[in-house]
Design an enzyme around this catalytic site. Structure first.
Site, PDB file in Angstrom:
ATOM      1  N   TYR A 178      -8.951  -3.616  -7.862  1.00 45.11           N
ATOM      2  CA  TYR A 178      -9.025  -4.586  -6.506  1.00 45.11           C
ATOM      3  C   TYR A 178      -7.292  -5.485  -6.985  1.00 45.11           C
ATOM      4  CZ  TYR A 178     -11.128  -1.172  -3.889  1.00 45.11           C
ATOM      5  OH  TYR A 178     -10.984   0.225  -3.499  1.00 45.11           O
ATOM      6  N   TYR A 233      -3.041   4.049  -1.514  1.00 45.31           N
ATOM      7  CA  TYR A 233      -3.064   3.027  -2.158  1.00 45.31           C
ATOM      8  C   TYR A 233      -1.188   3.596  -3.100  1.00 45.31           C
ATOM      9  CZ  TYR A 233      -5.485  -0.328   0.163  1.00 45.31           C
ATOM     10  OH  TYR A 233      -6.264  -0.878   0.745  1.00 45.31           O
ATOM     11  N   ASN A 280      -0.687 -12.473  -6.191  1.00 40.83           N
ATOM     12  CA  ASN A 280      -2.429 -12.296  -5.930  1.00 40.83           C
ATOM     13  C   ASN A 280      -3.449 -11.896  -7.779  1.00 40.83           C
ATOM     14  OD1 ASN A 280      -2.555 -14.058  -3.955  1.00 40.83           O
ATOM     15  ND2 ASN A 280      -2.919 -12.251  -2.193  1.00 40.83           N
ATOM     16  N   HIS A 333       3.287  -1.551  -3.633  1.00 41.33           N
ATOM     17  CA  HIS A 333       1.750  -2.577  -4.504  1.00 41.33           C
ATOM     18  C   HIS A 333       1.070  -1.817  -6.034  1.00 41.33           C
ATOM     19  CE1 HIS A 333       0.958  -6.896  -4.646  1.00 41.33           C
ATOM     20  NE2 HIS A 333      -0.607  -6.840  -4.087  1.00 41.33           N
ATOM     21  N   ASN A 340      -6.135  -8.318  -6.233  1.00 44.41           N
ATOM     22  CA  ASN A 340      -6.650  -9.433  -6.265  1.00 44.41           C
ATOM     23  C   ASN A 340      -7.911  -9.988  -7.317  1.00 44.41           C
ATOM     24  OD1 ASN A 340      -4.743  -9.986  -4.209  1.00 44.41           O
ATOM     25  ND2 ASN A 340      -6.419 -10.114  -2.383  1.00 44.41           N
TER      26      ASN A 340
END
Length: 187
Positions: A65, A14, A113, A19, A67
């Site tokens: 993470y 990632y 989120n 993001h 969320n």
């Protein structure tokens, strides 16, 4: 003490996705100040202490993470007894074109989120946030796929300037406060 939190996902696949822009910006501060992140003994996060003209701040990269970002933020705010007005969340935003930045003193989650988790865990939306524009996906592209995709080659070329502008904005926020910084950086 101020808390500067970059939002993202901790796994290496990632790293250079849209993001993870919050991680990249907070990481750029650490790089400029030759800091190393260490595992926090308070929360599931990586932490470094930054110095902005003798104003010491905690740089945070939650490992929960995206969320569940609020879990780490809440633990740090509580344990360090940080006033919510001294918290800045740095994150990607679909509503802004790539490389645009917007500083706000508060607001809703806007469908993000990570911000939703922080609002839920803190029980408040009254914290500063630096929104980093990533643009909108093309009509046939799923939003989740888009935010988790790598930057385009054109975006990668613009990324160093984008990161530097965001770091300058954060530095101003630390030293001059939200309103002055908004006047200077929100175009």
């Amino acid at each position: 003490m101020k808390l500067i939190v970059g939002l993202g996902n901790p796994e290496s696949q990632y790293t250079y996705t849209r993001h993870n822009l919050g991680f990249l910006v907070v990481g750029a501060i650490a790089q400029q100040q030759n800091l190393k992140f260490k595992k926090s003994n308070i929360a599931n996060a990586m932490e470094a202490k930054a110095d902005f003209d003798s104003q010491v701040c905690s740089l945070i990269l939650p490992l929960t993470y995206m969320n569940n970002s609020g879990v780490a933020v809440r633990a740090l705010v509580d344990k360090k007894e940080i006033d919510i007005n001294d918290v800045l969340i740095v994150y990607d935003d679909l509503a802004l074109d790539f490389s645009q930045i917007r500083l706000r003193p508060s607001g809703t989650h806007g469908g993000h989120n990570g911000i939703k988790s922080i609002i839920e865990c803190l029980g408040s939306k009254e914290f500063s946030r630096l929104r980093l524009g990533i643009g909108q996906p093309k009509p046939n592209v799923d939003t989740a796929d888009y935010v988790l995709s790598d930057f385009t080659s054109g975006e990668k070329k613009q990324l160093p300037v984008f990161l530097n502008e965001a770091v300058a904005c954060i530095t101003s926020w630390v030293l001059q406060g939200t309103q002055t910084t908004m006047n200077k950086f929100n175009g």
